[in-house]
Design an enzyme around this catalytic site. Structure first.
Site, mmCIF file in Angstrom:
data_model
loop_
_atom_site.group_PDB
_atom_site.id
_atom_site.type_symbol
_atom_site.label_atom_id
_atom_site.label_comp_id
_atom_site.label_asym_id
_atom_site.label_seq_id
_atom_site.Cartn_x
_atom_site.Cartn_y
_atom_site.Cartn_z
ATOM 1 N N ASP A 166 0.825 -1.210 0.000
ATOM 2 C CA ASP A 166 0.000 0.000 0.000
ATOM 3 C C ASP A 166 0.859 1.261 0.000
ATOM 4 O OD1 ASP A 166 -2.026 1.831 0.212
ATOM 5 O OD2 ASP A 166 -2.643 1.263 2.230
ATOM 6 N N ASP A 200 -0.852 7.936 -6.893
ATOM 7 C CA ASP A 200 -1.064 6.723 -6.104
ATOM 8 C C ASP A 200 -1.217 5.520 -7.021
ATOM 9 O OD1 ASP A 200 -1.580 5.105 -3.811
ATOM 10 O OD2 ASP A 200 -3.705 5.222 -4.259
#
Length: 427
Positions: A114, A324
């Site tokens: 992540d 991201d």
């Protein structure tokens, strides 16, 4: 007409999907000299161990949508005061699962890789309240290199508003929660992490790495995963903890969505260099929260129509968009997105392949870096013959998602505060 309307309705609901990505090895001296790389395997690739052959393209897209909504709702983690090596990343529930080992002897786990969080944590024995996972829980008593951190330690002080366990001799406790009310509570500790390859490649060991040993965990986590590997910019992420060893450099090259090869790479150290013809670079902006990677977007061009970006909830000038690899769509505040949508002619087109699409050319104008996107980046096959726009709106936030990054070598140089893009056939 009804079928087309259904596709349009589906697209409106199509808010976001999710992906994410990771490490080969020798000694750290060799790793620093030559760098190292790791394979990333997308969850919807046939190469993924849990690939479901019975799912259609549209079903995979719809499932990715559902997973993505959960991803966005927990995009901002908050800490709460409460008592040259290779690793495989395998995706599940829209998130890439990274294969690492914790402890001595090494205990293998699969955890979500992540880029939007920092702490490395896994579910541990004894577990007062854990979500169901398929693999066995990590037992810290089985590792002779595992050490709980005392509250007086420098590592414990890294966490704001940390708490201490009086019953456990002033052990440092962590508590992390996410926007969708997922959480993990447990002991902050250090142990050896081993990054290895299931293909038989060499391994790298990281001694005294800060980890969370979770004894109370709940939320929208998959049974296939055992926790989270934080790859963001926070002080205790895996990237930050080995930053001096890799000179603060990593890069990745993401293969197209639903690609049959399904194998991407993330590179570290000297392997992460992005150079040569076609490279453009933009400043990486340091601002809170430090876990995220912020860029500055100045405008977007749709063919010859240049739209000035007016900013987002992140700000109006520097650092107004997050890059991201774990968010699928590219997202903008509603007011700006409405202008962008109006310039893009139609949201959905009939086409069985992206190379058949005749759609507007879109260029992202980051500060000092113009990134020209292909139809592959801007339209996604959502059914057997319909492709829809991969940009959408979301609650004032601006995120540069992974579909827009496919077939680009994207390099992060944290020491020099720059992100670079190079058009690349990532296959």
């Amino acid at each position: 007409m009804a079928a087309k309307n259904d596709h349009f309705i589906f697209y409106i609901a199509f808010v976001t999907m999710i992906c994410c990505y990771f490490l080969p090895n020798r000694s750290w001296v060799e790793a620093q000299r030559g760098g190292f790389s790791v394979e990333l395997i997308h969850r919807d690739s046939p190469k993924f161990p849990f690939f479901n052959q019975l799912e259609t393209t549209s079903e995979r897209t719809i499932n990715a949508l559902r997973r993505s909504i959960a991803r966005l709702s927990r995009f901002t983690p908050t800490y709460i005061s409460k008592t040259g090596a290779q690793s495989d990343i395998r995706t599940n529930q829209g998130e890439y699962l990274m294969n690492i080992s914790i402890g001595t002897p090494p205990f293998e786990i699969l955890a979500i890789a992540d880029t939007g969080s920092d702490l490395i944590w896994t579910q541990c024995h004894p577990c007062a309240h854990c979500y169901k996972q398929d693999a066995p829980l990590f037992d810290p008593k089985s590792s002779y290199t595992y050490r709980k951190l005392p509250c007086s330690s420098r590592q414990c002080q890294t966490f704001p508003d940390h708490s201490c366990s009086i019953e456990a001799n002033e052990t440092c406790l962590y508590s992390i929660s996410y926007g969708d009310k997922s959480f993990s509570n447990g002991d902050l500790a250090i142990d050896t992490i081993t990054l290895g390859s299931s293909t038989g490649g060499p391994t790298v060991t990281l001694p005294k790495t800060i980890i969370g040993c979770g004894h109370n965990n709940e939320g929208s986590f998959s049974e296939k995963g055992s926790g989270i590997i934080g790859l963001g910019g926070g002080a205790v992420s895996l990237i930050s903890q080995m930053s001096s060893l890799i000179s603060g450099k990593f890069s990745y090259c993401l293969v197209p969505f639903f690609s049959e090869s399904g194998v991407s790479q993330i590179n570290f150290g000297t392997n992460a260099a992005v150079s040569g013809s076609g490279v453009v670079s933009t400043p990486l902006i340091k601002k809170p929260p430090e876990v995220f990677y912020f860029l500055t977007l100045e405008a977007i061009s749709v063919d010859d129509d240049k739209l000035e970006f007016t900013g987002s909830s992140l700000g109006t000038s520097e650092g107004n968009i997050i890059i991201d690899s774990g968010t699928t769509l590219t997202l903008f505040p509603q007011d700006f997105y409405s202008k962008l949508e109006a310039s893009s002619l139609r949201l959905c087109y009939e086409a069985k392949r992206t190379d058949e699409l005749r759609v507007p050319n879109i260029t992202m104008h980051f500060r000092n870096a113009d990134v020209k996107l292909s139809p592959l980046n801007t339209f996604l096959l959502v059914s057997e013959d319909i492709s829809c726009f991969t940009f959408s709106s979301f609650q004032g936030l601006a995120i540069y998602g992974d579909l827009a990054q496919m077939n680009f070598l994207v390099g992060y140089d944290i020491e020099n505060q720059v992100v670079s893009f190079k058009p690349t056939q990532c296959n």
